[in-house]
Design an enzyme around this catalytic site. Structure first.
Site, PDB file in Angstrom:
ATOM      1  N   LYS A  14       0.798  -1.223   0.000  1.00  0.00           N
ATOM      2  CA  LYS A  14       0.000   0.000   0.000  1.00  0.00           C
ATOM      3  C   LYS A  14       0.834   1.278   0.000  1.00  0.00           C
ATOM      4  CE  LYS A  14      -4.453  -1.289   0.353  1.00  0.00           C
ATOM      5  NZ  LYS A  14      -5.539  -0.765  -0.495  1.00  0.00           N
ATOM      6  N   SER A  16       0.543  -9.742  -0.553  1.00  0.00           N
ATOM      7  CA  SER A  16       0.313  -8.298  -0.507  1.00  0.00           C
ATOM      8  C   SER A  16       0.709  -7.633   0.801  1.00  0.00           C
ATOM      9  CB  SER A  16      -1.148  -7.984  -0.819  1.00  0.00           C
ATOM     10  OG  SER A  16      -1.999  -8.653   0.090  1.00  0.00           O
TER      11      SER A  16
END
Length: 406
Positions: free
Chosen positions: A51, A300
């Site tokens: 992110k 992720s």
């Protein structure tokens, strides 16, 4: 629009900011699915997740007026840390709204990066509604975690690095929550090689993107129920949806049980911690129809708190028969406990926990209850131990395994 020029700009902005997360070949996962599997370990990224890419690039594109108003966003944790980190680097105040169910570690990490944190709602969508309201009422600049093309462009730079490490990649597996990562990665991947297959992965209990693709438009699920809090999104982004619709080849949905197994595989075989949302692509490997292909699984993020980690490990070991509890009634006389212990020792059962209850019956002369939690090598070994007890006359029966470390 997300164009090759924008992706190049994002890559240049992020140089020197990101950790280098080189692909890791996994012989174990390769063998398990019949492909050559490579992990893209964004769990080792700055702030522990991909992110940072989108947050940092988005803030770099803002005007001074936008930044001067301060930032606000909503996040289940990883985007929160990315925005907080990037905002501090840019000297901009940030307010983050997080669901009340967010793991404490993510909350504390976000505060440590200098952001103000507000806990609100049970799922991301409820936190996002408050963040949008604050943006409107207080004039704060909203940094959406996924429904923003500049944020998605930053996330998409992962595809550059995948092709750099593995030019002949055939399949890229990408987690889907709101769709920003999937939109960015799939769009850039298709620009770099139209023949590469990009497959999205969602939990069964929060498959909002699959439902939207099936309907042909963005839909909202009545609930998003999954242990993968980072992808528990009821409504995917309408701005990124067309890019997902155009560039994603298919979506695989996986169960929470599969995430537990994937956690153990990655931890034991690669000595890495990946959070549940980051493991959906590993769980999806066994669902692939292809064989003998080069497959990249994007991990992720790795921001899992210790309590959640302990719970996942314990549940995974129970499901694999490596921990189990049995109950047996013994005559209340000296030597019976020793006899049971000898049987367990002869069959290499490692005792983790033992409870000897003399008060299970009013008449203590009849029997006492023994509950034993054991470590075993798997289901076959577990059955071997139980059968040995039966052969010695003990009515041992497997029971639900209680908390091991209480």
């Amino acid at each position: 629009m997300m164009t090759i020029e924008h992706f190049k700009e994002a890559r240049n902005v992020l140089r020197g900011v990101l950790n280098e997360t080189r692909l890791i070949h996994s012989p174990f996962l390769s063998q398990s699915c019949g492909n050559q599997v490579y992990l893209k370990p964004e769990n080792m990224q700055v702030t522990g997740a991909y992110k940072i890419r989108g947050a940092y690039y988005k803030i770099s594109t803002m005007s001074e007026e936008e930044k001067s108003r301060g930032l606000v966003t909503a996040s289940a944790g990883n985007h929160a840390q990315g925005v907080a980190y990037a905002a501090r680097a840019a000297g901009v105040p940030a307010t983050i709204v997080m669901p009340t169910t967010t793991p404490l570690m993510k909350v504390n990490n976000t505060k440590d990066y200098g952001a103000q944190v507000i806990l609100h709602g049970d799922v991301f969508d409820e936190a996002a509604a408050l963040a949008a309201k604050m943006s409107e009422e207080q004039g704060l600049t909203y940094v959406h975690p996924f429904n923003d093309l500049e944020v998605a462009t930053g996330q998409g730079t992962i595809a550059y690095e995948i092709f750099q490490d593995l030019p002949d990649v055939d399949v890229i597996l990408v987690p889907i929550g709101g769709g920003g990562l999937a939109a960015g990665v799939s769009t850039l991947a298709k620009l770099l090689n139209p023949n590469v297959q990009v497959i999205g992965v969602e939990p069964v209990g929060a498959a909002s993107m699959k439902a939207s693709l099936d309907a042909g438009h963005v839909v909202t699920l009545p609930a998003a129920t999954t242990i993968a809090d980072g992808v528990a999104v009821k409504t995917p982004g309408d701005k990124v949806f067309p890019y997902v619709q155009k560039n994603l080849d298919e979506i695989i949905t996986i169960s929470d049980d599969e995430l537990v197994a994937a956690f153990l595989d990655v931890m034991e075989k690669h000595k890495m911690i990946a959070e549940n949302a980051g493991l959906v692509t590993v769980a999806a490997l066994r669902h692939l129809q292809c064989r003998d292909q080069n497959v990249v699984s994007i991990l992720s993020g790795g921001n899992m708190d210790v309590i959640t980690m302990a719970s996942v490990v314990q549940n995974g070991l129970i499901r694999r028969g490596r921990i189990f509890t049995f109950s047996v009634h013994l005559p209340d006389r000296p030597g019976e406990l020793l006899r049971v212990a000898q049987i367990l020792a002869e069959h290499a059962g490692n005792v983790i926990k033992l409870e000897h209850n003399q008060f299970v019956n009013v008449n203590r002369a009849s029997s006492v209850e023994l509950r034993v939690t054991l470590e075993a090598f798997g289901h076959d070994h577990k059955q071997e131990i139980l059968e040995a007890l039966h052969q010695d006359g003990y009515d041992a029966a497997e029971t639900g395994t209680s908390k091991i470390y209480d």
